[in-house]
Design a protein around this motif. Structure first.
Motif, PDB file in Angstrom:
ATOM      1  N   ILE B 181      60.530   7.666  32.605  1.00  0.00           N
ATOM      2  CA  ILE B 181      61.132   9.286  32.036  1.00  0.00           C
ATOM      3  C   ILE B 181      62.891   9.836  31.521  1.00  0.00           C
ATOM      4  O   ILE B 181      62.939   9.940  30.578  1.00  0.00           O
ATOM      5  CB  ILE B 181      60.695  11.113  32.984  1.00  0.00           C
ATOM      6  CG1 ILE B 181      61.529  10.400  34.210  1.00  0.00           C
ATOM      7  CG2 ILE B 181      59.166  11.298  33.468  1.00  0.00           C
ATOM      8  CD1 ILE B 181      61.031  11.895  35.377  1.00  0.00           C
ATOM      9  N   LEU B 182      63.563   8.746  32.278  1.00  0.00           N
ATOM     10  CA  LEU B 182      64.948   8.609  32.071  1.00  0.00           C
ATOM     11  C   LEU B 182      65.686   8.087  31.643  1.00  0.00           C
ATOM     12  O   LEU B 182      66.377   7.336  31.214  1.00  0.00           O
ATOM     13  CB  LEU B 182      65.912   9.101  33.308  1.00  0.00           C
ATOM     14  CG  LEU B 182      65.300  10.256  34.246  1.00  0.00           C
ATOM     15  CD1 LEU B 182      66.501  10.721  35.213  1.00  0.00           C
ATOM     16  CD2 LEU B 182      65.607  11.777  32.882  1.00  0.00           C
ATOM     17  N   GLY B 183      64.392   6.792  31.300  1.00  0.00           N
ATOM     18  CA  GLY B 183      65.775   5.285  31.011  1.00  0.00           C
ATOM     19  C   GLY B 183      65.647   4.488  31.054  1.00  0.00           C
ATOM     20  O   GLY B 183      66.615   4.890  32.754  1.00  0.00           O
ATOM     21  N   PRO B 184      66.623   3.555  31.069  1.00  0.00           N
ATOM     22  CA  PRO B 184      67.221   2.319  32.157  1.00  0.00           C
ATOM     23  C   PRO B 184      68.987   2.450  32.465  1.00  0.00           C
ATOM     24  O   PRO B 184      68.920   2.254  33.158  1.00  0.00           O
ATOM     25  CB  PRO B 184      67.255   1.166  30.833  1.00  0.00           C
ATOM     26  CG  PRO B 184      67.051   1.242  29.697  1.00  0.00           C
ATOM     27  CD  PRO B 184      66.025   2.577  29.551  1.00  0.00           C
ATOM     28  N   ASP B 335      63.068  16.457  26.638  1.00  0.00           N
ATOM     29  CA  ASP B 335      62.694  15.490  25.962  1.00  0.00           C
ATOM     30  C   ASP B 335      63.489  13.604  26.254  1.00  0.00           C
ATOM     31  O   ASP B 335      63.768  13.639  25.561  1.00  0.00           O
ATOM     32  CB  ASP B 335      62.007  15.172  24.491  1.00  0.00           C
ATOM     33  CG  ASP B 335      61.049  14.088  25.118  1.00  0.00           C
ATOM     34  OD1 ASP B 335      60.557  13.575  26.170  1.00  0.00           O
ATOM     35  OD2 ASP B 335      60.240  13.881  23.866  1.00  0.00           O
ATOM     36  N   THR B 336      63.157  13.669  27.278  1.00  0.00           N
ATOM     37  CA  THR B 336      64.361  12.421  27.701  1.00  0.00           C
ATOM     38  C   THR B 336      63.222  10.714  27.734  1.00  0.00           C
ATOM     39  O   THR B 336      63.974   9.866  27.682  1.00  0.00           O
ATOM     40  CB  THR B 336      64.930  12.329  28.774  1.00  0.00           C
ATOM     41  OG1 THR B 336      63.920  13.039  29.723  1.00  0.00           O
ATOM     42  CG2 THR B 336      65.586  13.243  28.863  1.00  0.00           C
ATOM     43  N   ALA B 337      62.419  11.096  27.857  1.00  0.00           N
ATOM     44  CA  ALA B 337      60.977  10.432  27.393  1.00  0.00           C
ATOM     45  C   ALA B 337      61.103   9.282  26.517  1.00  0.00           C
ATOM     46  O   ALA B 337      60.892  10.204  25.380  1.00  0.00           O
ATOM     47  CB  ALA B 337      59.769   9.852  28.208  1.00  0.00           C
ATOM     48  N   GLY B 338      61.128   8.032  26.469  1.00  0.00           N
ATOM     49  CA  GLY B 338      61.068   7.295  25.249  1.00  0.00           C
ATOM     50  C   GLY B 338      62.332   7.825  23.939  1.00  0.00           C
ATOM     51  O   GLY B 338      61.402   7.385  22.687  1.00  0.00           O
ATOM     52  N   ALA B 339      63.420   8.387  24.256  1.00  0.00           N
ATOM     53  CA  ALA B 339      64.350   8.638  23.153  1.00  0.00           C
ATOM     54  C   ALA B 339      64.442   7.116  22.721  1.00  0.00           C
ATOM     55  O   ALA B 339      64.677   5.956  23.678  1.00  0.00           O
ATOM     56  CB  ALA B 339      65.560   9.393  23.784  1.00  0.00           C
ATOM     57  N   GLU B 340      64.811   7.441  20.796  1.00  0.00           N
ATOM     58  CA  GLU B 340      65.674   5.776  20.149  1.00  0.00           C
ATOM     59  C   GLU B 340      67.055   5.290  21.160  1.00  0.00           C
ATOM     60  O   GLU B 340      67.154   4.346  21.200  1.00  0.00           O
ATOM     61  CB  GLU B 340      65.853   6.451  19.278  1.00  0.00           C
ATOM     62  CG  GLU B 340      64.086   5.758  18.567  1.00  0.00           C
ATOM     63  CD  GLU B 340      64.434   6.322  17.162  1.00  0.00           C
ATOM     64  OE1 GLU B 340      64.787   6.807  16.617  1.00  0.00           O
ATOM     65  OE2 GLU B 340      62.785   6.282  16.243  1.00  0.00           O
ATOM     66  N   LEU B 355      77.204  12.346  31.872  1.00  0.00           N
ATOM     67  CA  LEU B 355      76.608  13.503  31.336  1.00  0.00           C
ATOM     68  C   LEU B 355      75.986  12.554  30.449  1.00  0.00           C
ATOM     69  O   LEU B 355      76.482  11.307  29.479  1.00  0.00           O
ATOM     70  CB  LEU B 355      76.749  14.304  30.251  1.00  0.00           C
ATOM     71  CG  LEU B 355      76.463  15.071  29.244  1.00  0.00           C
ATOM     72  CD1 LEU B 355      75.189  15.612  30.305  1.00  0.00           C
ATOM     73  CD2 LEU B 355      77.428  16.164  28.229  1.00  0.00           C
ATOM     74  N   VAL B 356      74.587  11.790  30.105  1.00  0.00           N
ATOM     75  CA  VAL B 356      74.136  10.922  28.694  1.00  0.00           C
ATOM     76  C   VAL B 356      73.209  11.651  27.889  1.00  0.00           C
ATOM     77  O   VAL B 356      72.374  12.683  27.854  1.00  0.00           O
ATOM     78  CB  VAL B 356      73.387   9.884  29.539  1.00  0.00           C
ATOM     79  CG1 VAL B 356      72.382   9.519  28.664  1.00  0.00           C
ATOM     80  CG2 VAL B 356      74.245   9.411  30.800  1.00  0.00           C
ATOM     81  N   GLU B 357      73.529  11.458  26.145  1.00  0.00           N
ATOM     82  CA  GLU B 357      72.914  11.739  25.341  1.00  0.00           C
ATOM     83  C   GLU B 357      71.261  10.833  25.292  1.00  0.00           C
ATOM     84  O   GLU B 357      71.453   9.668  24.971  1.00  0.00           O
ATOM     85  CB  GLU B 357      73.487  12.280  24.106  1.00  0.00           C
ATOM     86  CG  GLU B 357      74.690  13.293  24.462  1.00  0.00           C
ATOM     87  CD  GLU B 357      75.785  13.610  23.728  1.00  0.00           C
ATOM     88  OE1 GLU B 357      76.110  14.774  23.342  1.00  0.00           O
ATOM     89  OE2 GLU B 357      75.606  12.816  22.303  1.00  0.00           O
ATOM     90  N   TYR B 358      70.087  11.804  24.895  1.00  0.00           N
ATOM     91  CA  TYR B 358      69.307  10.832  24.184  1.00  0.00           C
ATOM     92  C   TYR B 358      68.906  11.738  22.784  1.00  0.00           C
ATOM     93  O   TYR B 358      68.832  12.573  22.378  1.00  0.00           O
ATOM     94  CB  TYR B 358      67.575  11.328  25.072  1.00  0.00           C
ATOM     95  CG  TYR B 358      67.802  10.497  26.881  1.00  0.00           C
ATOM     96  CD1 TYR B 358      68.437  11.739  27.278  1.00  0.00           C
ATOM     97  CD2 TYR B 358      67.493   9.680  26.670  1.00  0.00           C
ATOM     98  CE1 TYR B 358      68.939  10.984  28.853  1.00  0.00           C
ATOM     99  CE2 TYR B 358      67.173   8.938  28.562  1.00  0.00           C
ATOM    100  CZ  TYR B 358      68.305  10.265  28.809  1.00  0.00           C
ATOM    101  OH  TYR B 358      68.201   9.424  30.246  1.00  0.00           O
ATOM    102  N   ARG B 359      68.490  10.309  22.085  1.00  0.00           N
ATOM    103  CA  ARG B 359      68.574  11.138  20.215  1.00  0.00           C
ATOM    104  C   ARG B 359      67.372   9.870  19.719  1.00  0.00           C
ATOM    105  O   ARG B 359      66.881   9.283  20.243  1.00  0.00           O
ATOM    106  CB  ARG B 359      70.091  10.240  19.405  1.00  0.00           C
ATOM    107  CG  ARG B 359      70.901  11.171  19.549  1.00  0.00           C
ATOM    108  CD  ARG B 359      71.675  10.892  18.799  1.00  0.00           C
ATOM    109  NE  ARG B 359      73.039  11.550  18.194  1.00  0.00           N
ATOM    110  CZ  ARG B 359      73.556  11.921  19.557  1.00  0.00           C
ATOM    111  NH1 ARG B 359      73.615  10.446  20.954  1.00  0.00           N
ATOM    112  NH2 ARG B 359      74.958  12.388  19.825  1.00  0.00           N
TER     113      ARG B 359
END
Lengths: 64, 391
Positions: B181-184, B335-340, B355-359
């Motif tokens: 859900i949150l990536g590495p 939506d943080t799952a599977g962001a590029e 703070l981390v941004e997902y794009r």
């Protein structure tokens, strides 16, 4: 209009600041609601009502 | 005037009742739950309740006077056991039948248990207040606690147990907890939080079975090794409480299948919260959500559908959840799952903040923050322009 908040209910969802940024703020670390204006001026009443209506935790009470 | 029967008195059920009154619904409202407690909030169960700080946790949503004041009748201590969809009639465990002009199914979910045949001793789960009270009585400083499953409930139990002075090991099947859900990037940050607090994190490993070993238990691991523990807690996710609806004719596929307004396809029957699989117009499929804010938002939409008023659409909802781990507040928005693309937008080591941004496609689709509450939630406006406009 007078505003009170219940911090124990607050889940930091940010709807209050999104809708009425002159009346509410959030704690820098925990995001918990901070009441900036207990008696919002008339031009802020509509925004404040919307914030209270959209707060998912029902942590904002309005006393007219 | 229409009578509304709501089954389940958690976030979704209580939310529907409150919203209906706010929208001016004048008919009877019955709120049914199998538990005999004044409706209470679950997030504190794995935190304040385990820590013995329950009195300050804001556990009941409201005092009893609230329900009396807005005219909501609480029917507690009797679970709903069946639904006759054609007549919208609920039968309770004691045989009482309740007919509604509208019925809202908000029967929630239960903890997925460690397979009983594979454990000789007790494996605790935490979902209801009774679970939390029972587990709290077990926790003693110096004990060895094994948590099977590194999700948020498991992580919060681990965090509370460390604070109480237990030795804690978390067993996670994936290479890191929260990876999917949150990536590495953020998963590594949260793993570091665990390790900084003295939690032994064992990843890429499953617990195959648990045997008794004197007064303790022995966890047999997929890598052939074993670990001993005095207490074992499973945090293996949850399953929707929909068995009582079998035979009702309602479509059940991992929850009660609904459209994006919580309508089941049977006139006057709605579902919301953990028991419901709402259609997501954006994802193009039915999805069951297990987060507090999703349940509360679905309650708002269902109440509006019953009252015949307008509400912001489900697709405008920005997913949000939070957790408290080892004294830090973690918040995830969007939506943080599977962001590029994942990148740090802020970091303050002294405050334990990031703070981390997902794009995705260059556009911000989500953020995850730690001890950065105000900063994180400021993204709400850009993640939810449609919601802000329509409300």
């Amino acid at each position: 209009m007078r505003v009170t908040i219940d911090k124990s209910r607050c889940i930091a969802a940010g709807q209050c600041v999104l809708n009425a940024p002159f009346v509410f703020d959030q704690g820098e670390e925990d995001g918990i609601v901070i009441l900036l204006k207990e008696d919002p001026p008339p031009e802020q009443e509509e925004h404040t009502r919307r914030a209270a209506r959209l707060c998912p935790a029902e942590a904002i009470k309005l006393h007219d | 005037m229409a009578r509304v029967v709501i089954v389940g008195a958690s976030v979704a059920g209580v939310g529907v009742a409150n919203e209906l009154r706010r929208l001016g619904h004048a008919g009877e409202i019955l709120l049914v739950d199998g538990q005999d407690h004044l409706p209470y909030d679950r997030p504190p169960l794995s935190k304040a309740v385990l820590l013995g700080e329950e009195a300050d946790a804001g556990l009941p949503f409201h005092e009893a006077a609230h329900y009396a004041g807005i005219g909501v009748e609480l029917v507690l201590g009797r679970a709903a056991v069946s639904l006759d969809a054609a007549t919208r009639t609920i039968t309770l465990a004691d045989g009482t039948r309740l007919r509604g002009d509208a019925v809202v199914i908000a029967s929630g979910a239960r903890a997925r248990r460690f397979p009983a045949g594979l454990a000789e001793g007790p494996v605790w789960t935490i979902r209801d207040l009774a679970d939390a009270h029972a587990l709290r009585r077990q926790l003693r400083p110096g004990m060895r606690l094994a948590v099977v499953g590194g999700g948020f409930v498991g992580a919060e139990v681990a965090s509370s147990a460390r604070k109480l002075g237990l030795e804690v090991a978390v067993f996670e099947a994936a290479p890191l907890p929260f990876l999917r859900i949150l990536g590495p990037t953020v998963a590594a940050e949260l793993a570091a939080l665990h390790e900084g607090a003295g939690v032994a994190l064992r990843c890429g490993i499953t617990v195959d079975r648990i045997s008794r070993h004197g007064a303790a238990q022995r966890l047999h691991l997929s890598d052939g090794g074993s670990e001993e523990a005095d207490l074992v807690v499973a945090g293996l996710g949850c399953l929707p409480n929909v068995e009582w609806l079998e035979g009702s004719g309602l479509p059940l596929v991992n929850g009660v299948v609904c459209d994006a307004f919580g309508r089941t396809g049977v006139d006057g029957i709605f579902a919301a919260g953990d028991a419901a699989a709402w259609f997501s117009p954006l994802a193009g499929r039915h999805e069951r959500h297990e987060h507090w804010t999703a349940a509360r938002e679905q309650a708002r939409i269902v109440a509006a559908a019953i009252a015949g008023t307008e509400a912001t659409a489900w697709e405008a909802f920005v997913p949000y959840f939070w957790s408290d781990l080892h004294g830090r507040r973690v918040q995830v928005l969007g939506d943080t799952a599977g962001a590029e693309e994942v990148s740090f937008a802020h970091r303050d080591e002294a405050r334990g903040a990031f703070l981390v941004e997902y794009r995705h496609g260059g556009r911000i689709v989500g953020v995850a923050g730690c001890n950065a509450g105000a900063r994180t939630m400021r993204y709400l406006a850009q993640l939810a322009p449609a919601a802000a406009e329509a409300a």
